[in-house]
Write a protein that holds these residues in place. Structure first.
Motif, PDB file in Angstrom:
ATOM      1  N   LEU A 115       0.805  -1.299   0.023  1.00 12.82           N
ATOM      2  CA  LEU A 115      -0.150   0.154  -0.125  1.00 12.82           C
ATOM      3  C   LEU A 115       0.905   1.287   0.335  1.00 12.82           C
ATOM      4  N   THR A 116       1.981   1.157   0.749  1.00 17.95           N
ATOM      5  CA  THR A 116       2.849   2.303   0.631  1.00 17.95           C
ATOM      6  C   THR A 116       3.425   2.635  -0.842  1.00 17.95           C
ATOM      7  N   LEU A 117       3.767   1.592  -1.645  1.00 14.60           N
ATOM      8  CA  LEU A 117       4.148   1.800  -2.782  1.00 14.60           C
ATOM      9  C   LEU A 117       2.853   2.541  -3.607  1.00 14.60           C
ATOM     10  N   HIS A 118       1.954   2.189  -3.597  1.00 16.27           N
ATOM     11  CA  HIS A 118       0.786   2.747  -4.308  1.00 16.27           C
ATOM     12  C   HIS A 118       0.710   4.158  -3.624  1.00 16.27           C
ATOM     13  N   ALA A 119       0.818   4.198  -2.423  1.00 18.41           N
ATOM     14  CA  ALA A 119       0.643   5.533  -1.648  1.00 18.41           C
ATOM     15  C   ALA A 119       1.501   6.654  -2.392  1.00 18.41           C
ATOM     16  N   MET A 120       2.778   5.999  -2.529  1.00 20.87           N
ATOM     17  CA  MET A 120       4.061   6.828  -3.233  1.00 20.87           C
ATOM     18  C   MET A 120       3.435   7.297  -4.505  1.00 20.87           C
ATOM     19  N   MET A 121       2.691   6.638  -5.316  1.00 20.19           N
ATOM     20  CA  MET A 121       2.571   7.151  -6.863  1.00 20.19           C
ATOM     21  C   MET A 121       1.051   7.936  -6.491  1.00 20.19           C
ATOM     22  N   MET A 122       0.222   7.876  -5.605  1.00 24.67           N
ATOM     23  CA  MET A 122      -0.943   8.686  -5.403  1.00 24.67           C
ATOM     24  C   MET A 122      -0.422   9.958  -4.935  1.00 24.67           C
ATOM     25  N   THR A 123       0.559  10.175  -4.330  1.00 28.21           N
ATOM     26  CA  THR A 123       1.096  11.300  -3.751  1.00 28.21           C
ATOM     27  C   THR A 123       2.324  12.161  -4.476  1.00 28.21           C
ATOM     28  N   SER A 124       2.609  11.613  -5.589  1.00 29.93           N
ATOM     29  CA  SER A 124       3.453  12.112  -6.371  1.00 29.93           C
ATOM     30  C   SER A 124       2.884  13.271  -7.198  1.00 29.93           C
ATOM     31  N   ASN A 125       3.776  13.808  -8.041  1.00 30.49           N
ATOM     32  CA  ASN A 125       3.072  14.814  -9.034  1.00 30.49           C
ATOM     33  C   ASN A 125       4.067  14.872 -10.306  1.00 30.49           C
ATOM     34  N   PRO A 126       3.477  14.272 -11.302  1.00 29.76           N
ATOM     35  CA  PRO A 126       2.120  13.799 -11.571  1.00 29.76           C
ATOM     36  C   PRO A 126       1.748  12.580 -10.716  1.00 29.76           C
ATOM     37  N   TYR A 127       0.468  12.475 -10.474  1.00 33.12           N
ATOM     38  CA  TYR A 127       0.018  11.334  -9.437  1.00 33.12           C
ATOM     39  C   TYR A 127      -0.744  10.302 -10.410  1.00 33.12           C
ATOM     40  N   PHE A 128      -0.801   9.098  -9.781  1.00 33.64           N
ATOM     41  CA  PHE A 128      -1.300   7.991 -10.388  1.00 33.64           C
ATOM     42  C   PHE A 128      -2.084   7.170  -9.404  1.00 33.64           C
ATOM     43  N   VAL A 129      -3.254   6.748  -9.921  1.00 31.95           N
ATOM     44  CA  VAL A 129      -3.721   5.497  -9.242  1.00 31.95           C
ATOM     45  C   VAL A 129      -3.788   4.363 -10.057  1.00 31.95           C
ATOM     46  N   LEU A 130      -3.191   3.489  -9.543  1.00 29.63           N
ATOM     47  CA  LEU A 130      -2.810   2.002 -10.397  1.00 29.63           C
ATOM     48  C   LEU A 130      -3.778   1.034 -10.017  1.00 29.63           C
ATOM     49  N   MET A 131      -4.292   1.203  -8.933  1.00 32.15           N
ATOM     50  CA  MET A 131      -5.477  -0.054  -8.593  1.00 32.15           C
ATOM     51  C   MET A 131      -6.552   0.054  -9.303  1.00 32.15           C
ATOM     52  N   LYS A 132      -7.402  -0.817  -9.527  1.00 33.03           N
ATOM     53  CA  LYS A 132      -8.717  -0.709 -10.226  1.00 33.03           C
ATOM     54  C   LYS A 132      -9.889  -1.172  -8.951  1.00 33.03           C
ATOM     55  N   PRO A 133     -10.993  -0.734  -9.485  1.00 30.18           N
ATOM     56  CA  PRO A 133     -11.839  -1.471  -8.326  1.00 30.18           C
ATOM     57  C   PRO A 133     -11.717  -2.587  -8.224  1.00 30.18           C
ATOM     58  N   ASN A 134     -11.637  -3.598  -8.975  1.00 31.28           N
ATOM     59  CA  ASN A 134     -11.367  -5.023  -8.748  1.00 31.28           C
ATOM     60  C   ASN A 134     -10.083  -5.381  -7.805  1.00 31.28           C
TER      61      ASN A 134
END
Ligand code: PMV
Length: 361
Positions: free
Chosen positions: A272-291
């Protein structure tokens, strides 16, 4: 060892006119993630991974002496039976980076024939298995030219070269748990190559299972290069690098004492931290999908209800790696089949386990 130790000493190049080597090299899944690097492919923190068994690349490297010597790289790439000119730029870039260490690569015409055990569009990155297989084929040429090199040196140099192709590929040469990146609590660890986890691993982690749920089989939304660069000027970068190194120390103990509860907690937090890093960078990304989230919630619910030691980890994408001890295999496989497969694209998933590393064919 330092970078200089990997520069090839004089060899009798004329002794080898042509030949072919084949290696099968596995993929790996990071437990403590590598995210952020500096030139040339030096990680900002140490990482540790399970080497996989069933997800692998097999590469044959055919080589013959160039008729007219020149300084160019002569490469043909055949991927799963088809000529792939679009693979060439990446391989040429790799060759440029490693020429200093294996200068003989300008002397030969190369044909690279490669195939993956997993489907091309599965969202599983083939760079770790692909680059490590190619590095091992190249190192086999070096061994032929210089038979005195030891197996230990050969594996280190293969990891060193693979790293220059793709950082995580440094962790795909050996099994079953590999550390890459200098770390104060791991003897002989290095930023230059991966090493086998140097301590005895508790039996709870023997033959650990990794079932990969293919939530999104598309191309990567964020390339590795762009991804790692997001950590430059990232507001939480230094905290993250420190946290990853702390997690390596914690995991070192966990793996030795077999503490599955602590393992679950640390592994999921890393993902989750790896993904949090992506969500809080600039540009930001959400790589998880609803599933991806549906699967995570189901795993948490199952764990609560059954006291299982199942957990998940993620790569830089939407697919979910479900990790669990071998002794829970039957029950967890049923759970995956009944409750999780519905969230996979076309119900596709891959059953894998921790593996022993690359092998020559
Ligand atoms: O090897 P690269 O540059 O593709 O980076 C891999 C990064 C992650 O897969 C997200 C984490 C890791 O340690 O493997």
């Amino acid at each position: 060892m330092t970078e200089k130790d990997f520069i090839l000493k004089k060899t009798n190049l004329s002794s080898l006119n042509k030949g072919s080597f084949t290696w099968k090299s596995p993929s790996n899944i990071a437990l403590v993630k590598y995210w952020g690097k500096s030139e040339p492919q030096i990680p900002k923190n140490a990482s540790i991974s399970f080497t996989l068994n069933n997800c692998h690349t097999t590469t044959s490297l055919e080589f013959s002496k160039k008729e007219k010597p020149n300084k160019d790289y002569s490469i043909q790439v055949i991927f799963e039976g088809e000529i792939k000119d679009n693979f060439k730029p990446k391989i040429k870039k790799f060759f440029k980076r490693i020429e200093k260490y294996i200068p003989f690569i300008t002397e030969y015409d190369f044909v690279i024939k490669t195939k993956n055990s997993f489907p091309h569009s599965s969202g599983i990155a083939s760079s770790a298995s692909g680059m490590s297989a190619l590095a091992l084929c190249l190192i086999s040429i070096e061994k032929e030219l210089n038979p005195e090199i030891t197996q230990e040196y050969l594996l280190k140099k293969a990891s060193f070269l693979a790293r220059l192709g793709s950082g995580s590929a440094a962790r795909s040469i050996e099994g079953e748990i590999v550390v890459w990146g200098e770390h104060k609590n791991i003897n002989n660890s290095s930023d230059l190559y991966g090493i086998k986890f140097p301590k005895k691993i508790h039996k709870n982690f023997n033959n650990y299972q990794d079932t990969i749920l293919l939530v999104d089989k598309g191309e990567k939304q964020v390339s590795s290069t762009i991804g790692h660069n997001l950590m430059n000027n990232h507001p939480f970068a230094q905290q993250r690098f420190d946290q990853a190194n702390d997690n390596i120390s914690k995991l070192k103990e966990i793996l030795q004492i077999g503490d599955l509860k602590a393992f679950v907690n640390l592994i999921e937090s890393e993902a989750l931290t790896l993904h949090a890093m992506m969500m809080t960078s600039n540009p930001y990304f959400v790589l998880m999908k609803p599933n991806t989230l549906k699967i995570i919630e189901k795993i948490w619910e199952y764990r609560k209800n059954t006291k299982s030691n199942i957990c998940f980890t993620l790569d830089a994408g939407a697919n979910v790696h479900v990790l669990f001890p071998e002794k829970e295999k039957e029950k967890v496989n049923l759970f995956i089949l009944n409750e999780l497969i519905q969230y996979c694209q076309n119900n596709h998933y891959i059953c894998d386990t921790v593996g022993a590393g690359a092998s020559q064919k």
